[in-house]
Design a protein around this motif. Structure first.
Motif, short mmCIF file in Angstrom:
data_model
loop_
_atom_site.label_atom_id
_atom_site.label_comp_id
_atom_site.label_asym_id
_atom_site.label_seq_id
_atom_site.Cartn_x
_atom_site.Cartn_y
_atom_site.Cartn_z
N THR A 9 0.78 -1.16 -0.20
CA THR A 9 -0.03 0.05 0.03
C THR A 9 0.94 1.49 -0.17
O THR A 9 0.63 2.17 -0.85
N LEU A 13 1.04 4.28 -2.63
CA LEU A 13 0.80 5.79 -2.14
C LEU A 13 1.99 6.60 -2.72
O LEU A 13 1.93 7.69 -3.20
N MET A 160 -7.15 -4.95 -5.28
CA MET A 160 -8.29 -4.87 -5.16
C MET A 160 -8.94 -3.96 -4.24
O MET A 160 -9.98 -3.07 -4.59
N LEU A 161 -8.21 -3.61 -3.21
CA LEU A 161 -8.66 -2.42 -2.17
C LEU A 161 -8.70 -1.18 -2.89
O LEU A 161 -9.81 -0.38 -3.03
N PHE A 162 -7.66 -1.09 -3.88
CA PHE A 162 -7.72 0.29 -4.61
C PHE A 162 -8.71 0.28 -5.78
O PHE A 162 -9.21 1.27 -6.20
N GLY A 164 -11.64 -0.69 -5.41
CA GLY A 164 -12.94 -0.50 -4.74
C GLY A 164 -13.05 0.87 -4.50
O GLY A 164 -13.98 1.73 -4.68
N ILE A 165 -11.72 1.75 -4.21
CA ILE A 165 -11.60 3.04 -3.68
C ILE A 165 -11.94 3.69 -4.98
O ILE A 165 -12.63 4.70 -4.89
N LEU A 168 -15.72 3.87 -6.00
CA LEU A 168 -16.48 4.67 -5.32
C LEU A 168 -15.98 6.06 -5.17
O LEU A 168 -16.82 7.16 -5.23
N ILE B 11 -6.36 4.16 4.49
CA ILE B 11 -6.61 3.60 3.27
C ILE B 11 -7.02 2.25 3.29
O ILE B 11 -8.13 1.86 2.63
N ALA B 12 -6.50 1.45 4.19
CA ALA B 12 -6.76 -0.04 4.37
C ALA B 12 -8.34 -0.10 4.66
O ALA B 12 -9.04 -0.93 4.43
N ILE B 14 -10.85 2.36 4.41
CA ILE B 14 -11.56 2.70 3.36
C ILE B 14 -11.72 1.87 2.30
O ILE B 14 -12.90 1.44 1.81
N GLY B 15 -10.36 0.98 1.88
CA GLY B 15 -10.35 0.01 0.86
C GLY B 15 -11.59 -1.07 1.28
O GLY B 15 -12.35 -1.64 0.64
N CYS B 16 -11.39 -1.60 2.67
CA CYS B 16 -12.15 -2.84 2.89
C CYS B 16 -13.70 -2.21 2.93
O CYS B 16 -14.59 -2.97 2.52
N SER B 18 -15.31 -0.03 1.40
CA SER B 18 -15.91 0.11 -0.02
C SER B 18 -15.91 -1.14 -0.80
O SER B 18 -16.88 -1.29 -1.39
#
Lengths: 326, 268
Positions: A9, A13, A160-162, A164-165, A168, B11-12, B14-16, B18
């Motif tokens: 992560t 960033l 995957m996390l990014f 979703g972000i 959204l 970030i983690a 928000i990521g989870c 969303s």
């Protein structure tokens, strides 16, 4: 594993690409908002805000194109479907284009699903592995006492996390920015879903009404699924190709080819097995005709899932077996 | 390093969150498409007809145009047709005019217009008007005449007269329906002209059937004080080369201009 994810992560960033994506959104959405505002102004002048008369005119204009021999049969089918849907909205006294921030967001997301959002996803996904190789840090990473698949897995989870972000954030930013112009209301405004298409006929028995917020949530969920598949494919290319530029170009070419093919797919039915043709999942929600007749949501989901899973399998297989020479 | 650490957890988180939210949306979306109506918050739509907003506050012409390709403006290179030209001319004469809708459809026949007038959204628009512009009948009499000019059936006067009598009853229904929908509007009907008056074999036959049609229409319209017929056959008879478009059927820009001039002159 958590430490690995943490590490990845921070890398994403640090590369500032994520901020660039947010910046692109902040710059581009006002442009679309402005264009949309011009269209709204125009219709206000011509129809003094009587949306029913505007839709009536739209139906009459579509009906006129149906008579022309020069228009391809697929377009006519599409127009016939749109006429029937507009008619349905008129009969139930619901304005499909009620001007507000939520409507703008819905339209924007619909148009962004095939090219714009995949592009943003690619910006992060395409160099997540290849940049390690072009800068040589891959050797440092692999000399640690961690299994290779774990390293790759942590990268995939971060991706995957990014994803979703990003989905959204796109929805949120377009709502916040367009709302400043069109107003922030409209969350409970009714919309129709469940138009059943067969040929050029629209069956309305299963049509049901839902509030805009629910529609938007479903829409974002479907877009998220397409984005994950795009992310998986970019991820694979990133593992296979050494340079970041090459991996971006490869995927861009595929996506653009897909959007060109989308309009021609009706004359080449086999194209329905390509992932690019299936990305537009939201069209099933809105009831717009699919590019190839007979395609359903289930079909598209399976095609996308197969492409995504195969891409991930190849990525893991190659990454764990490959010699890291340079 | 402390700042970095908190940024990472944000970030983690928000990521989870969303991802969970989007997964919910995805499941709901798929359920909604595969089993329509089973998702909470959805309901069956109810048909409803809105009230028609009629704005009588201003003294202006509120125009709705309906009919066939002539009303659409086919043949006019500027796309304006007689409808927009009428609006422009009225404005030039310092009279306020607004085109609410142009609902004309290319190739429409009188019997098709009868069913079209039953559609609710057409009525919605018509009710707001105080001036209705209408052309119909050309396709009833001469349909197909452009492509297969001068087939024997088209030259046959009895056959054409029969067609005219059939379509005149449709025209009566059209006029009655418009009147039913809107009690007060002035209905302006633009009469037919003979597009073949420069074709030797077609000239007499065409003109005679057009006259028969126009006469019957005029006779019917006389019964309603608020109906107006604009003749065009006399306009076009000797100017066919000047007024007709390249398709030898529709008027060109000059032709539409002549029709619009007549309408403006006849309007109260």
């Amino acid at each position: 594993m958590l430490a690995l994810i943490h590490n990845e992560t921070l890398k994403v960033l640090k590369k500032k690409r994520f901020y660039v994506i947010l910046l692109i959104l902040v710059v581009l959405i006002p442009v679309f908002t402005y264009a949309q505002m011009k269209i709204a102004q125009n219709s206000r002048e011509k129809f003094d805000q009587d949306w029913r008369r505007e839709i009536t005119q739209q139906i009459a204009d579509y009906q006129n194109t149906l008579g022309s021999d020069r228009i391809p049969e697929e377009w006519k089918t599409m127009r016939r479907i749109m006429i029937q849907q507009l008619q349905y909205y008129l009969d139930h006294d619901v304005n499909p284009n009620e001007p507000n921030g939520v409507t703008f967001t819905r339209t924007f997301m619909d148009n962004a699903v095939t090219l714009f959002i995949p592009l943003l996803i690619m910006a992060i996904a395409s160099d997540i592995v290849s940049s390690e190789r072009s800068t040589g840090t891959i050797k440092m990473l692999l000399t640690r006492p961690v299994r290779r698949w774990k390293i790759l897995m942590s990268k995939w989870i971060v991706l995957m996390l990014f994803s979703g972000i990003i989905v959204l954030a796109t929805a949120l930013l377009s709502y916040l920015i367009s709302g400043a112009v069109f107003g922030y209301g409209g969350w409970s405004f009714p919309l129709f879903s469940g138009f059943n298409l067969s040929g050029s006929d629209v069956h309305v028995e299963s049509v049901h009404m839902m509030p805009s917020w629910l529609y938007l949530l479903m829409q974002c969920g479907l877009i998220w699924f397409s984005s994950l598949v795009v992310a998986a494919l970019s991820f694979m290319v990133s593992v296979l190709v050494r340079s970041t530029a090459a991996s971006i170009v490869t995927l861009m070419a595929v996506l653009i080819a897909g959007s060109i093919l989308y309009n021609m797919a009706s004359s080449w039915p086999t194209a329905k097995y390509l992932f690019m043709i299936n990305l537009n999942l939201t069209s099933y929600l809105a009831g717009s005709p699919p590019p190839v007749e007979g395609m359903t949501l289930g079909f598209s989901l399976i095609v996308l899932a197969v492409w995504g899973v195969i891409a991930l399998l190849i990525a893991f297989r190659v990454f764990t077996k490959q010699d890291m020479l340079n | 390093m402390k700042r970095k650490g908190s940024l990472w957890s944000i970030i983690a988180l928000i990521g989870c969150l969303s991802s969970v939210l989007l997964l919910t949306g995805f499941i709901l979306g798929v359920t909604n498409v595969l089993h329509p109506g089973s998702v909470p918050f959805t309901e069956k739509p109810v048909a409803s007809t809105p009230e028609v907003p009629v704005d009588n506050s201003k003294a202006e012409y509120r125009i709705v145009a309906i009919g066939d390709s002539l009303t659409r403006g086919t043949g006019d290179d500027t796309g304006k047709g007689y409808v927009r030209r009428t609006v422009e001319m009225l404005e030039k004469h310092k009279r306020e005019a607004k085109l609410l809708n142009n609902l004309a459809i290319n190739g429409l026949r009188a019997d098709q217009l009868v069913t079209r007038l039953d559609e609710e959204h057409i009525g919605y628009s018509l009710k707001q008007a105080n001036l209705v512009l209408l052309t119909i009948g050309g396709n009833d009499l001469f349909q197909g005449a452009q492509s297969e000019q001068l087939s024997s059936a088209q030259l046959n006067i009895e056959y054409l007269n029969k067609k005219a009598d059939e379509s005149i009853s449709s025209l009566k229904q059209v006029l009655n329906k418009i009147r039913e929908t809107n009690k007060d509007a002035l209905i302006v009907f633009v009469g037919l002209y003979n597009p073949f008056s420069n074709v030797k074999e077609m000239s007499t036959v065409g003109s005679s059937v057009v006259e028969r049609w126009n006469h019957a229409a005029k006779e019917f319209m006389n019964e309603d004080a608020n109906m107006l017929m604009i003749p065009t056959q006399d306009l076009f008879e000797h100017n066919i080369d000047k007024y007709i478009a390249a398709d030898h059927f529709h008027p060109n820009g000059t032709g539409y201009d002549a029709i619009a001039t007549r309408i403006v002159q006849s309007l109260p």
